[in-house]
Design a protein around this motif. Structure first.
Motif, PDB file in Angstrom:
ATOM      1  N   GLN A 137       0.850  -1.191   0.000  1.00  0.00           N
ATOM      2  CA  GLN A 137       0.000   0.000   0.000  1.00  0.00           C
ATOM      3  C   GLN A 137       0.889   1.245   0.000  1.00  0.00           C
ATOM      4  O   GLN A 137       1.675   1.461   0.936  1.00  0.00           O
ATOM      5  N   ASP A 138       0.772   2.041  -1.068  1.00  0.00           N
ATOM      6  CA  ASP A 138       1.523   3.297  -1.192  1.00  0.00           C
ATOM      7  C   ASP A 138       3.023   3.086  -1.020  1.00  0.00           C
ATOM      8  O   ASP A 138       3.704   3.835  -0.300  1.00  0.00           O
ATOM      9  N   ILE A 139       3.543   2.050  -1.659  1.00  0.00           N
ATOM     10  CA  ILE A 139       4.973   1.743  -1.583  1.00  0.00           C
ATOM     11  C   ILE A 139       5.589   1.875  -2.972  1.00  0.00           C
ATOM     12  O   ILE A 139       5.011   1.417  -3.959  1.00  0.00           O
ATOM     13  N   ASN A 140       6.778   2.485  -3.036  1.00  0.00           N
ATOM     14  CA  ASN A 140       7.507   2.565  -4.295  1.00  0.00           C
ATOM     15  C   ASN A 140       8.294   1.264  -4.475  1.00  0.00           C
ATOM     16  O   ASN A 140       9.321   1.057  -3.828  1.00  0.00           O
ATOM     17  N   LEU A 141       7.812   0.395  -5.342  1.00  0.00           N
ATOM     18  CA  LEU A 141       8.443  -0.915  -5.523  1.00  0.00           C
ATOM     19  C   LEU A 141       9.760  -0.853  -6.275  1.00  0.00           C
ATOM     20  O   LEU A 141      10.464  -1.860  -6.383  1.00  0.00           O
ATOM     21  N   ASN A 142      10.118   0.320  -6.798  1.00  0.00           N
ATOM     22  CA  ASN A 142      11.410   0.474  -7.479  1.00  0.00           C
ATOM     23  C   ASN A 142      12.496   0.970  -6.534  1.00  0.00           C
ATOM     24  O   ASN A 142      13.643   1.177  -6.948  1.00  0.00           O
ATOM     25  N   THR A 143      12.154   1.169  -5.256  1.00  0.00           N
ATOM     26  CA  THR A 143      13.156   1.545  -4.260  1.00  0.00           C
ATOM     27  C   THR A 143      14.239   0.485  -4.196  1.00  0.00           C
ATOM     28  O   THR A 143      13.948  -0.712  -4.112  1.00  0.00           O
ATOM     29  N   LEU A 144      15.491   0.908  -4.237  1.00  0.00           N
ATOM     30  CA  LEU A 144      16.601  -0.048  -4.242  1.00  0.00           C
ATOM     31  C   LEU A 144      16.900  -0.537  -2.825  1.00  0.00           C
ATOM     32  O   LEU A 144      16.967   0.255  -1.877  1.00  0.00           O
ATOM     33  N   TYR A 145      17.096  -1.826  -2.709  1.00  0.00           N
ATOM     34  CA  TYR A 145      17.367  -2.450  -1.414  1.00  0.00           C
ATOM     35  C   TYR A 145      18.687  -3.217  -1.469  1.00  0.00           C
ATOM     36  O   TYR A 145      18.944  -3.978  -2.415  1.00  0.00           O
ATOM     37  N   SER A 146      19.505  -3.039  -0.447  1.00  0.00           N
ATOM     38  CA  SER A 146      20.740  -3.817  -0.277  1.00  0.00           C
ATOM     39  C   SER A 146      20.693  -4.454   1.103  1.00  0.00           C
ATOM     40  O   SER A 146      20.501  -3.764   2.115  1.00  0.00           O
ATOM     41  N   GLY A 147      20.824  -5.737   1.143  1.00  0.00           N
ATOM     42  CA  GLY A 147      20.740  -6.460   2.408  1.00  0.00           C
ATOM     43  C   GLY A 147      20.329  -7.892   2.148  1.00  0.00           C
ATOM     44  O   GLY A 147      20.575  -8.429   1.049  1.00  0.00           O
ATOM     45  N   GLY A 148      19.701  -8.504   3.134  1.00  0.00           N
ATOM     46  CA  GLY A 148      19.292  -9.890   2.951  1.00  0.00           C
ATOM     47  C   GLY A 148      18.371 -10.367   4.041  1.00  0.00           C
ATOM     48  O   GLY A 148      18.062  -9.626   4.980  1.00  0.00           O
ATOM     49  N   PHE A 149      17.927 -11.609   3.929  1.00  0.00           N
ATOM     50  CA  PHE A 149      17.072 -12.196   4.957  1.00  0.00           C
ATOM     51  C   PHE A 149      17.281 -13.699   5.013  1.00  0.00           C
ATOM     52  O   PHE A 149      17.678 -14.338   4.030  1.00  0.00           O
ATOM     53  N   SER A 150      17.031 -14.263   6.187  1.00  0.00           N
ATOM     54  CA  SER A 150      17.126 -15.708   6.391  1.00  0.00           C
ATOM     55  C   SER A 150      15.807 -16.364   6.025  1.00  0.00           C
ATOM     56  O   SER A 150      14.737 -15.771   6.189  1.00  0.00           O
ATOM     57  N   HIS A 151      15.877 -17.612   5.553  1.00  0.00           N
ATOM     58  CA  HIS A 151      14.671 -18.352   5.174  1.00  0.00           C
ATOM     59  C   HIS A 151      14.058 -19.108   6.350  1.00  0.00           C
ATOM     60  O   HIS A 151      13.073 -19.816   6.175  1.00  0.00           O
ATOM     61  N   SER A 152      14.640 -18.958   7.538  1.00  0.00           N
ATOM     62  CA  SER A 152      14.197 -19.765   8.670  1.00  0.00           C
ATOM     63  C   SER A 152      13.053 -19.144   9.470  1.00  0.00           C
ATOM     64  O   SER A 152      12.325 -19.848  10.162  1.00  0.00           O
ATOM     65  N   ASP A 153      12.880 -17.808   9.385  1.00  0.00           N
ATOM     66  CA  ASP A 153      11.857 -17.141  10.190  1.00  0.00           C
ATOM     67  C   ASP A 153      11.237 -16.001   9.395  1.00  0.00           C
ATOM     68  O   ASP A 153      11.927 -15.059   9.011  1.00  0.00           O
TER      69      ASP A 153
END
Length: 304
Positions: A258-274
């Motif tokens: 909702q009202d988010i710019n999906l082209n915002t660049l992201y650098s980072g990561g996430f674990s698949h466990s939680d």
């Protein structure tokens, strides 16, 4: 009755010279020869002539309320034997030429080996297929989604995607093809990538990426950094839409924004466990919030 016995003997290759001479004079002998050829390609049980004749005589004597048992003559046996052999031969051919397919669902990965012992690990929501019959001539694979390959040395090994082709002889690499996203990473050896009219070679530690039709050049990555193979997804200057799609793939949830710019660049990561930790890893750096209802996630701005 005599010609039925001779036919059965011939099918079992037990004909005497006299019987064989009589069969060769038959107008259907060419059909019999074709049956023999195709039968030799398929393992079939040997016919017990004595038992077959005994059963045939027994059935002739029996009748039922539904009607008499039908006895086939030699011409009918030719017809049905040929039909059965053609069916077996067709099945045999289709089995060899059919495609092998491996597919994963959301939140699922799959590891398997190809006919040459090359190893493949298929990421979530992905699919691979290849033709078994052609494998010895051409090591060609079709990929939808993402997979990691550890290829044994040998003939040219090509992975076809909707965006481009990746070719190697023997190496380790990762390919990711999602809607609007194409990426190839080389972990070992040298990889050739063909994208439209562009042809490039990627050495170890190099990455080729196309995002929304725009090619990113001179990219490198740390081959020792954790990847989805270690149940962790990492991104470098990647549009948020592709990061959220990976959350969907790894956890099987549907995400709406909702009202988010999906082209915002992201650098980072996430674990698949939680799931919650994964969402916080993305939303907190971008100053976003989220809520979960059943199997649906909503991501929105703090000030909503």
């Amino acid at each position: 009755m005599k010609e039925n016995k001779e036919l059965l003997n011939w099918l079992n290759r037990e004909s005497s010279e006299e019987e064989l001479m009589r069969l060769k004079k038959d107008t259907n002998f060419k059909t019999l020869e074709k049956i023999a050829y195709y039968s030799s390609q398929i393992a079939t049980p040997k016919i017990d002539v004595a038992q077959a004749l005994q059963d045939l005589n027994q059935k002739k004597k029996q009748t039922t309320k539904k009607g008499k048992v039908r006895v086939f003559n030699a011409r009918q046996i030719y017809k049905y034997a040929a039909a059965i052999v053609i069916l077996f031969a067709s099945t045999y051919y289709l089995t060899l030429s059919s495609k092998s397919q491996f597919k994963t669902e959301f939140a699922q990965t799959l590891a398997f080996k190809l006919p040459d012992s090359s190893a493949v690990t298929l990421n979530a929501n992905s699919e691979i297929s290849y033709t078994k019959k052609e494998w010895k001539k051409r090591r060609d694979i079709s990929l939808k989604g993402e997979a990691y390959f550890k290829v044994q040395k040998g003939k040219k090994f090509t992975v076809h995607t909707a965006a481009g082709e990746v070719t190697v002889l023997g190496t380790q690499f990762n390919i990711k093809k999602r809607a609007g996203f194409f990426e190839v990473k080389t972990y070992e050896g040298l990889v050739s990538v063909r994208y439209k009219d562009l042809f490039i070679k990627l050495p170890k530690g190099a990455v080729f990426r196309v995002v929304n039709g725009i090619i990113e050049r001179n990219n490198a990555f740390d081959i020792h950094k954790k990847s989805w193979l270690q149940k962790e997804s990492n991104f470098k200057s990647t549009p948020l839409r592709f990061v959220l799609e990976e959350i969907e793939n790894q956890f099987g949830y549907k995400i709406k924004t909702q009202d988010i710019n999906l082209n915002t660049l992201y650098s980072g990561g996430f674990s698949h466990s939680d799931l919650n930790i994964a969402l916080k890893s993305i939303t907190i750096p971008l100053q976003l919030a989220y809520s979960i209802s059943g199997k649906e996630i909503t991501i929105y701005n703090y000030g909503r």
